[in-house]
Design an enzyme around this catalytic site. Structure first.
Site, PDB file in Angstrom:
ATOM      1  N   HIS A 109       0.837  -1.200   0.000  1.00 43.42           N
ATOM      2  CA  HIS A 109       0.000   0.000   0.000  1.00 43.42           C
ATOM      3  C   HIS A 109       0.869   1.246   0.000  1.00 43.42           C
ATOM      4  O   HIS A 109       1.849   1.342   0.713  1.00 43.42           O
ATOM      5  CB  HIS A 109      -0.999   0.019   1.159  1.00 43.42           C
ATOM      6  CG  HIS A 109      -0.414  -0.167   2.519  1.00 43.42           C
ATOM      7  ND1 HIS A 109      -0.007  -1.392   3.013  1.00 43.42           N
ATOM      8  CD2 HIS A 109      -0.196   0.726   3.520  1.00 43.42           C
ATOM      9  CE1 HIS A 109       0.440  -1.249   4.252  1.00 43.42           C
ATOM     10  NE2 HIS A 109       0.338   0.031   4.574  1.00 43.42           N
ATOM     11  N   HIS A 133       1.235   5.086   0.792  1.00 38.43           N
ATOM     12  CA  HIS A 133       0.707   6.164   1.611  1.00 38.43           C
ATOM     13  C   HIS A 133       0.761   7.449   0.794  1.00 38.43           C
ATOM     14  O   HIS A 133       1.786   7.767   0.194  1.00 38.43           O
ATOM     15  CB  HIS A 133       1.537   6.339   2.892  1.00 38.43           C
ATOM     16  CG  HIS A 133       1.332   5.247   3.874  1.00 38.43           C
ATOM     17  ND1 HIS A 133       0.407   5.331   4.886  1.00 38.43           N
ATOM     18  CD2 HIS A 133       1.929   4.038   3.999  1.00 38.43           C
ATOM     19  CE1 HIS A 133       0.443   4.220   5.601  1.00 38.43           C
ATOM     20  NE2 HIS A 133       1.354   3.418   5.079  1.00 38.43           N
TER      21      HIS A 133
END
Length: 171
Positions: free
Chosen positions: A112, A114
């Protein structure tokens, strides 16, 4: 609903919250943007006024799982993150931060990105988690550009490696 059938793909992990979100299985998370490859949603523990996560629908464990074939994926993740910021009214693209945490500093074992803005307003008590180009926070740019890495950072290698193999080579 992200997918009409709302079922996990064969490349999903049924125990992974990000797989559930990206496949429309988590009703509590509002997806802000999505396509056939990526989804973006708000981080549940924001570190800045705008803090989003861009995740691939395909379950990729971490940046240690990436190889050279993923360079374009990382680029598309960054593009989606920037598009979401623009959709949310962020115009100063110089005051943003895009990056990945590396194991063991990841909270969810699913790649993921950010996306934080404004970078100048990252909350002081969380700033240590988002210092660019450190072993704790690898910027998407440094991940795509091998001349910027430190040896302990995620490496987009020419061959695929398991997380354990990569950790062994870095120690």
């Amino acid at each position: 609903m992200l997918r009409n059938n709302s079922t996990l793909t064969s490349e999903s992990d049924t125990t992974c919250i990000f797989c559930l979100i990206s496949n429309g299985q988590d009703k509590d998370t509002q997806v802000i943007k999505h396509n056939n490859e990526l989804v973006c949603f708000r981080d549940i523990y924001p570190a800045a006024p705008h803090h989003y996560l861009v995740v691939p629908i395909q379950h990729i464990h971490s940046c240690f799982s990436l190889h050279r074939g993923h360079v374009d994926l990382v680029k598309r993740m960054a593009e989606m993150g920037k598009a979401v910021l623009q959709d949310q009214g962020i115009t100063n693209m110089e005051d943003i931060s895009l990056g990945f945490h590396q194991p063991p500093c990841t909270s969810v074992d699913h790649l993921h990105l950010h996306v934080l803005a404004p970078r100048s307003q990252i909350y002081e008590h969380l700033m240590h988690k988002f210092i660019p180009k450190t072993d704790n926070f690898v910027t998407e740019e440094s991940l795509r550009n091998p001349t910027i890495y430190s040896p302990k950072q995620c490496i987009l290698s020419d061959i695929e490696r398991t997380d354990a193999q990569l950790v062994d080579t870095l120690e």
